[in-house]
Scaffold this active site. Structure first.
Site, mmCIF file in Angstrom:
data_model
loop_
_atom_site.group_PDB
_atom_site.id
_atom_site.type_symbol
_atom_site.label_atom_id
_atom_site.label_comp_id
_atom_site.label_asym_id
_atom_site.label_seq_id
_atom_site.Cartn_x
_atom_site.Cartn_y
_atom_site.Cartn_z
ATOM 1 N N ASP A 157 14.009 -8.294 -17.505
ATOM 2 C CA ASP A 157 12.902 -7.959 -16.598
ATOM 3 C C ASP A 157 13.401 -8.023 -15.163
ATOM 4 O OD1 ASP A 157 10.418 -7.122 -15.847
ATOM 5 O OD2 ASP A 157 9.346 -8.931 -16.456
ATOM 6 N N ASP A 158 12.573 -7.495 -14.266
ATOM 7 C CA ASP A 158 13.000 -7.422 -12.861
ATOM 8 C C ASP A 158 12.912 -8.773 -12.156
ATOM 9 O OD1 ASP A 158 10.059 -6.912 -13.154
ATOM 10 O OD2 ASP A 158 10.160 -7.106 -10.986
ATOM 11 N N TYR A 205 11.339 -4.372 -7.540
ATOM 12 C CA TYR A 205 10.145 -4.119 -8.344
ATOM 13 C C TYR A 205 9.233 -3.030 -7.819
ATOM 14 C CZ TYR A 205 5.476 -4.982 -10.290
ATOM 15 O OH TYR A 205 4.258 -4.850 -10.884
ATOM 16 N N ASN A 256 0.742 0.635 5.889
ATOM 17 C CA ASN A 256 1.328 -0.163 4.810
ATOM 18 C C ASN A 256 2.108 -1.307 5.446
ATOM 19 O OD1 ASN A 256 4.209 0.265 2.641
ATOM 20 N ND2 ASN A 256 2.572 -1.197 2.480
ATOM 21 N N GLY A 257 1.755 -2.518 5.076
ATOM 22 C CA GLY A 257 2.473 -3.674 5.617
ATOM 23 C C GLY A 257 1.521 -4.811 5.863
ATOM 24 N N GLY A 315 -0.647 0.679 -4.915
ATOM 25 C CA GLY A 315 -1.949 0.068 -4.660
ATOM 26 C C GLY A 315 -3.006 0.700 -5.522
ATOM 27 N N CYS A 362 12.932 -4.621 2.914
ATOM 28 C CA CYS A 362 12.455 -5.548 1.871
ATOM 29 C C CYS A 362 13.225 -5.337 0.568
ATOM 30 C CB CYS A 362 10.966 -5.279 1.637
ATOM 31 S SG CYS A 362 10.324 -6.005 0.137
ATOM 32 N N CYS A 406 0.865 -1.181 0.000
ATOM 33 C CA CYS A 406 0.000 0.000 0.000
ATOM 34 C C CYS A 406 0.899 1.228 0.000
ATOM 35 C CB CYS A 406 -0.857 0.058 1.256
ATOM 36 S SG CYS A 406 -2.034 -1.302 1.378
HETATM 37 P P1 AMP Z 1 4.615 -13.418 -13.443
HETATM 38 O O1 AMP Z 1 5.935 -14.142 -13.486
HETATM 39 O O2 AMP Z 1 3.719 -13.701 -14.565
HETATM 40 O O3 AMP Z 1 3.935 -13.636 -12.115
HETATM 41 O O4 AMP Z 1 4.905 -11.882 -13.578
HETATM 42 C C1 AMP Z 1 6.010 -11.354 -13.001
HETATM 43 C C2 AMP Z 1 6.123 -9.926 -13.357
HETATM 44 O O5 AMP Z 1 5.099 -9.212 -12.680
HETATM 45 C C3 AMP Z 1 7.444 -9.428 -12.863
HETATM 46 O O6 AMP Z 1 8.280 -9.204 -13.943
HETATM 47 C C4 AMP Z 1 7.095 -8.152 -12.181
HETATM 48 O O7 AMP Z 1 7.305 -7.087 -13.063
HETATM 49 C C5 AMP Z 1 5.639 -8.238 -11.872
HETATM 50 N N1 AMP Z 1 5.412 -8.537 -10.435
HETATM 51 C C6 AMP Z 1 5.996 -7.965 -9.451
HETATM 52 N N2 AMP Z 1 5.519 -8.347 -8.263
HETATM 53 C C7 AMP Z 1 4.649 -9.245 -8.481
HETATM 54 C C8 AMP Z 1 3.835 -10.029 -7.647
HETATM 55 N N3 AMP Z 1 3.834 -9.858 -6.343
HETATM 56 N N4 AMP Z 1 3.051 -10.954 -8.237
HETATM 57 C C9 AMP Z 1 3.069 -11.071 -9.528
HETATM 58 N N5 AMP Z 1 3.796 -10.316 -10.369
HETATM 59 C C10 AMP Z 1 4.590 -9.419 -9.875
#
Ligand code: AMP
Length: 471
Positions: free
Chosen positions: A347-348, A244, A102-103, A28, A238, A2
């Protein structure tokens, strides 16, 4: 996750809160709310949807006062029900109180049962309501807000960054591990406390510093006071905030998030050199990483996927089927940039694997020959209980698969993840002061059936001598 904000000493505070929440929208998207204190009571407006959908000029104008708090919600505990929308407002013994959190509190169920056994009623299913119960109980016993915050730090387990109004006074506190971010700054004569520094930027203010883990800040017409209430042996910031969640233009606990991500991009290029024609980010989460990768490898940066900027984050969608559809609408490939090319796709993180698999499929359909996937985080192996919607182990693609198995599953030509040590180095905070729960399965707070590295908390009650804001 959040986003929270509190602002004090500000004419038309609701408008400033609105802009600050706008800057925190990425934290959020389910609901948003603002509460202000108008000198005698609280005004509030809350609703489901994005900040721009919930508030209008008329509703903001009706929220009078010079102090207020705001919240954007992304649910972790508690369903999508109107009563779970924050800030929570209540009155007790002639005082009005508003609170935004938030948390995620991992001992919420136990605490709730204890209060219920004493005859207390609950009107939401959100863990935040427990904080309000602890506060009213301390006031009932004759304590101050500071006593109540001390009590929170003694008995809450989990992550909590909180802003609170007690009549016209603004309070903020952060859990002793500092799991979720919280910082404060100044804009003109106003004080701002918020999840990320981008909210201070939005108000043309200056970031002063992060709220220390275990610190409580109190702002009223007499000025700003701060007290270190509790300390943990180690912090537990965290890492997923850096990977991300936080905006790239935010400063978290001293570092610019964009720089951390760029450094990681350079590192993954060094770790696993590859021959390719272009480096392409998954927008927007992979952009800073791809810039770093391209700078380090010398492979040109080229956008090959364009994001529909009117889509929210796909993982906000409640079901897997809806998430899969959403990915298709969200990103469109540019075949002219991909045809017959070998691409490094950056990607991240990979969470469930849905996004990467779909993207790779779309890029192949658009003509890409080779797709070398590079990930700016280590393998996500374990769920998050501390505020990020990181699903159960069964849903996490990395929980039981090795790199080669994940590669096959997402159909990439090659796949490389960052190492945990390289992540720690890029963030620049010692490993023992980070929460790496989703990467290692070892958490900074006790969680049933999980491993905890026992970072005990002590109450210290130390006043800060220095003036918080220099004029
Ligand atoms: P997916 O592997 O399809 O779940 O999607 C992952 C992508 O969604 C990552 O590259 C992130 O950019 C984004 N993401 C970040 N946090 C989350 C999360 N908690 N749940 C799902 N996707 C996330």
């Amino acid at each position: 996750m959040c986003g929270i904000v509190g602002i004090s000493n500000c004419a038309d505070v609701s408008f400033s809160l609105y802009y600050a929440l706008y800057a925190l929208q990425h934290r959020g998207q389910e609901s948003a709310g603002i509460a202000t204190f108008n000198g005698s009571g609280l005004c509030k407006f809350k609703g489901n949807g994005l900040v721009s959908e919930v508030f209008s000029e008329a509703t903001l104008s009706s929220l009078s006062g010079s102090v207020g708090i705001g919240h954007v919600r992304y649910p972790t505990t508690g369903e999508n029900r109107p009563e779970n929308i924050q800030p929570f407002l209540f009155s007790f013994r002639g005082h009005v109180i508003a609170i935004a959190h938030n948390g995620n509190l991992v001992n919420y169920r136990d605490l709730r049962t204890k209060f219920e056994d004493k005859g207390q009623i609950f009107w939401s299913t959100s863990d935040t309501e427990i904080i309000s119960k602890i506060i009213t109980e301390e006031i009932r016993k004759g304590g101050t807000i500071e006593d109540a915050v001390r009590k929170c730090m003694e008995c809450l387990k989990g992550s909590y960054s909180v802003v609170m109004m007690y009549d016209g006074d603004l309070y903020a506190f952060r859990d002793p591990h500092g799991i979720r971010p919280l910082c404060f700054g100044k804009a003109g004569d106003s004080y701002i406390i918020c999840s990320e520094s981008v909210a201070i930027d939005a108000l043309a203010g200056t970031l002063e510093r992060d709220v220390y883990p275990g610190e409580m800040i109190h702002i009223n017409q007499d000025g700003v006071r701060s007290k270190q209430i509790a300390e943990a042996r180690h912090r537990g910031h965290c890492v997923f905030e850096y990977i991300y969640f936080a905006r790239a233009d935010s400063r978290l606990d001293g570092s610019l998030v964009y720089d951390v991500r760029r450094k990681i991009g350079a590192q993954i290029s060094d770790d696993e050199p590859v021959k390719a024609d272009v480096v392409c980010p998954v927008p927007d989460s992979g952009t800073a990483y791809a810039v770093g990768f391209s700078e380090q490898s010398g492979i040109p940066f080229k956008e090959c996927l364009i994001k529909n900027r009117y889509m929210g984050r796909t993982f906000i969608m409640p079901t897997q089927k809806k998430r899969e559809q959403a990915v298709r609408i969200k990103l469109n490939p540019i075949p002219d940039h991909l045809n017959n090319r070998s691409v490094v796709l950056v990607d991240d993180s990979i969470v469930r694997g849905t996004t990467s698999r779909r993207i790779i499929e779309t890029m192949r359909d658009a003509g890409a020959q080779e797709i070398h996937m590079r990930i700016g985080s280590p393998i996500i192996k374990a769920p998050c209980y501390l505020g990020v919607d990181m699903p159960t182990r069964t849903e996490l693609i990395g929980s039981d698969k090795d790199v080669e198995e994940v590669r096959k599953s997402i159909t990439a030509t090659s796949l490389h993840y960052l190492s945990v040590s390289a992540l720690v180095e890029a963030i620049g905070i010692p490993q023992e002061d980070l929460c790496l729960g989703c990467l290692t399965g070892c958490y900074p707070v006790e969680i049933t059936n999980e491993v905890c590295d026992n970072r005990c908390i002590t109450i210290v009650d130390r006043d800060f001598q220095t003036n918080l804001f220099h004029h």
